[in-house]
Each structure stands twice: as C-alpha cells, then as structure tokens.
Scaffold this motif. Sequence first.
Motif, short mmCIF file in Angstrom:
data_model
loop_
_atom_site.label_atom_id
_atom_site.label_comp_id
_atom_site.label_asym_id
_atom_site.label_seq_id
_atom_site.Cartn_x
_atom_site.Cartn_y
_atom_site.Cartn_z
N LEU A 47 3.14 21.22 9.55
CA LEU A 47 3.23 21.07 11.01
C LEU A 47 3.74 22.39 11.59
O LEU A 47 4.83 22.85 11.25
N HIS A 48 2.94 23.00 12.45
CA HIS A 48 3.34 24.22 13.15
C HIS A 48 3.89 23.84 14.53
O HIS A 48 3.19 23.17 15.31
N GLY A 49 5.11 24.24 14.83
CA GLY A 49 5.69 23.89 16.12
C GLY A 49 6.80 24.82 16.54
O GLY A 49 7.13 25.79 15.86
N ASP A 50 7.39 24.52 17.70
CA ASP A 50 8.54 25.24 18.25
C ASP A 50 8.23 26.69 18.61
O ASP A 50 9.12 27.55 18.63
N HIS A 51 6.96 26.96 18.88
CA HIS A 51 6.54 28.30 19.30
C HIS A 51 6.46 28.35 20.83
O HIS A 51 6.60 27.34 21.51
N ALA A 52 6.24 29.53 21.37
CA ALA A 52 6.00 29.72 22.80
C ALA A 52 4.52 29.99 23.03
O ALA A 52 3.83 30.51 22.14
N TYR A 53 4.05 29.64 24.20
CA TYR A 53 2.70 30.01 24.65
C TYR A 53 2.86 31.09 25.71
O TYR A 53 3.73 30.99 26.58
N VAL A 54 2.03 32.11 25.64
CA VAL A 54 2.12 33.22 26.59
C VAL A 54 0.73 33.58 27.12
O VAL A 54 -0.21 33.76 26.35
N PHE A 55 0.62 33.66 28.46
CA PHE A 55 -0.58 34.21 29.09
C PHE A 55 -0.19 35.55 29.70
O PHE A 55 0.83 35.65 30.38
N GLY A 67 8.25 30.18 16.53
CA GLY A 67 8.13 28.86 15.96
C GLY A 67 8.35 28.84 14.46
O GLY A 67 8.71 29.84 13.84
N LYS A 68 8.13 27.67 13.88
CA LYS A 68 8.30 27.51 12.45
C LYS A 68 7.29 26.51 11.91
O LYS A 68 6.56 25.86 12.66
N VAL A 69 7.24 26.39 10.60
CA VAL A 69 6.34 25.48 9.92
C VAL A 69 7.17 24.56 9.03
O VAL A 69 8.03 25.04 8.28
N VAL A 70 6.93 23.26 9.13
CA VAL A 70 7.59 22.32 8.23
C VAL A 70 6.52 21.67 7.36
O VAL A 70 5.37 21.49 7.78
N THR A 71 6.89 21.33 6.14
CA THR A 71 5.94 20.76 5.18
C THR A 71 6.47 19.42 4.69
O THR A 71 7.64 19.30 4.29
N ALA A 72 5.62 18.40 4.75
CA ALA A 72 6.01 17.08 4.28
C ALA A 72 6.16 17.08 2.76
O ALA A 72 5.49 17.85 2.05
N ALA A 73 7.03 16.22 2.27
CA ALA A 73 7.24 16.10 0.83
C ALA A 73 5.98 15.60 0.15
O ALA A 73 5.14 14.93 0.75
N GLY A 74 5.82 15.94 -1.11
CA GLY A 74 4.68 15.48 -1.89
C GLY A 74 3.59 16.52 -1.99
O GLY A 74 3.73 17.66 -1.53
N LYS A 75 2.47 16.10 -2.53
CA LYS A 75 1.33 17.00 -2.74
C LYS A 75 0.16 16.53 -1.89
O LYS A 75 -0.18 15.35 -1.86
N TYR A 76 -0.46 17.48 -1.22
CA TYR A 76 -1.59 17.14 -0.36
C TYR A 76 -2.78 16.67 -1.19
O TYR A 76 -3.15 17.30 -2.18
#
Length: 357
Positions: free
Chosen positions: A60-68, A38-47
């Motif tokens: 936002l953390h996404g596009d990863h796999a889940y494994v059991f 997966g990857k991490v995307v960051t919104a523009a601006g300052k938190y």
Amino acid sequence: MKKIIVSMMAVLSLTAGSVCAMSKPVTIADQGSFMVGGKVVTAAGKYDTSDPHSFAGETLHGDHAYVFYQIPIKEKKYSLIFLHGYGQSGKTWETTPDGRDGFQNIFLSRGYKVYVVDQPRRGRAGQSTEPYNFAARPDDQLWYNTFRIGEFPNYYDGVKVPRDEASLEQFFRQMTPSFPTDQKIIADAMIAVFEKSGEGILITHSAGGGPGWETAMRSDKVKAVVSFEPGTFPFPIGELPSVEETTSPFPAVGQEVALEDFMRLTKIPIVVYFGDNIPSGNKPVENWGQDNWRVRLNLARKWARVVNEYGGDAEIVYLPDLGVTGNTHFLMADLNNVEVANVMEQWLKSKGLSKRN
C-alpha cells in the motif's frame, strides 16, 4: 523534461454569465503534476497471484503529497509552494468561488513558479497507510462562522466576499474531509516537495501553519515563510505561553520544540498576515467565531517577539493597519485578493525574494 510553450487562458462559466479564471493570458514553459514523499506498507504473508481474495504480501502506497506546478517563461528564482489548511485542498489557492484569479494564477502571471499542494490524506493525495472513518457531519455553518464571513446567514459589515448563492455554493463544496494526520507526516511530505522543486518560499494557510513551521525548521530549501492566519506557533521548550481563555471551541495552543530547531526559524524572513473582524485585547468576546482569531493573533504576536529576541526576522501584519479591510480567514480568495497579493509581493521584494533567474 522537454520544455513546452503554452499560451493559456482558462474560462470558467458561472450562473448565466462567464468569468475569466485568468485575468490575462500567461505563457508557461512547463507544467505538470507529481506525487512525492509518503511510505509503503506491506501486509504479512506471501503474495499469491492466484488468490484475489487474499491481500497477503500486498503493498500500500500512501501518506504522500500531490503537487500541481506551473513554470512561466522568464521565471523568478524562487518557487512559491502553497500549502492549504484544515478542511481544504490545493483548491484554496486556485480559482476563487466566484471565478476570479486565485493566488496560483495571480503569482504565475507575475513570473513566479507556483507549486500547489494537496497534503497527505487529503484531496488527490487521499491514500492513507492507516485506517480512518469518515463522519458525514453537517457543519457548513460552523465553518462559515469560524472563517469570519459573518454569523450565518448574515455577513459582517464591509466583508469582502461575493454574496450570491452560486459563490457560496462553490465555497462550501470546496471543503473536503480532514482525516487524522500527524503533523510530521505532512512535514515529511512537504520536505520532499522542496527537495523536488528546489529552493522556494513556503506559503501556508490556517492549519497548514503547524506543519509549515516544522518544514521550515527541517529543510534548508525553505528560504522564507509567508503564513496566512496560521492556527499554531512553535516556541522553545520552557517558553510556551499559557493557553488563553476563549469562547471558541478551538483554543490557541502553541507547540514546544527544541531550541536548536527553533533557531532555524531565525535564519529566514517570515511574515504572518491576519484579516479583519478580529477583536483586540486579552478578554474573551461573546462571538466565538471572532474570538477564535483574537487568541491566535495574540499568540502570533507573542511568538514573533520570541523569534526576534533570538535574532530572527518575523513580522505580524494585521491588514487593517495597512488600510486593507474586509478580509475573512480566506484572504487569498476575498474580493480584494489582488490587493492582498500586492502586499505580499511588496514584502517579497523588500526581502530580495522576487528576483528573476
């Protein structure tokens, strides 16, 4: 991780009776689950922690796999990594709709380390880094026909599926939305799975075949591929066959890849299995649910010839030729799935892939 020893027997209640979801107790040394890739995307601006209504600077953390995974005691050398197909999740490989052992349990009980994957943007790995819309489209009967169970509501003669309403209900409810996902995103995650699990055998089903081939071309941890009715195949640039005419709404389209990448598939053993009720020949048939697989089986055979011409070891197995009949698109869940598993394991043994550590 500290090893644990667990003797387990799962029992699943269905309708008025009970059915064992494992045919026998299995002692496992370790089990668990993880997210990977997966990857991490960051919104523009300052938190700004004082403003909960602004997402500026948030991640936002996404596009990863889940494994059991489950690891038995006295495990075999190579792990089995299971990747599902379109409209499915890792449930494909788990308990069958009528409560019998799926491939996860069958091969675990035979000493294999099993890793069951939910691909990115699917099931328990549902977080996406891109927006998408979900259309609640009634299409159970479309998939019933496409999966060669029969022509709804009828069953093909001799088809080896449970025919009670509870099992069909379970089958339909294991379908899950298939959000748009680039093949590379899935392959990236699968490569990360192999980096974590170690050397193993990639087991794919249906639409999982496409990213499965890419995974095998990009990861030296993939030591063999077993593919159940994959939807597509890679060919060297300039050798892609023309798209065959079909009555199916899903034509069998191959993929062009660089010869250098394709050659990596010639370095490992590969077997592809197809089930029953697939017409032969080069002319379309009226039953589009069957014709969908006629063109795919034809494409598979063309692909294997190319692989083997380049010095590879690819085999296409039409199970009725072995006397294994009645299988649908879901060979791993049909009533004779133990027989199908036996065929697969015999192939693993013939390639020296079932040895213990």
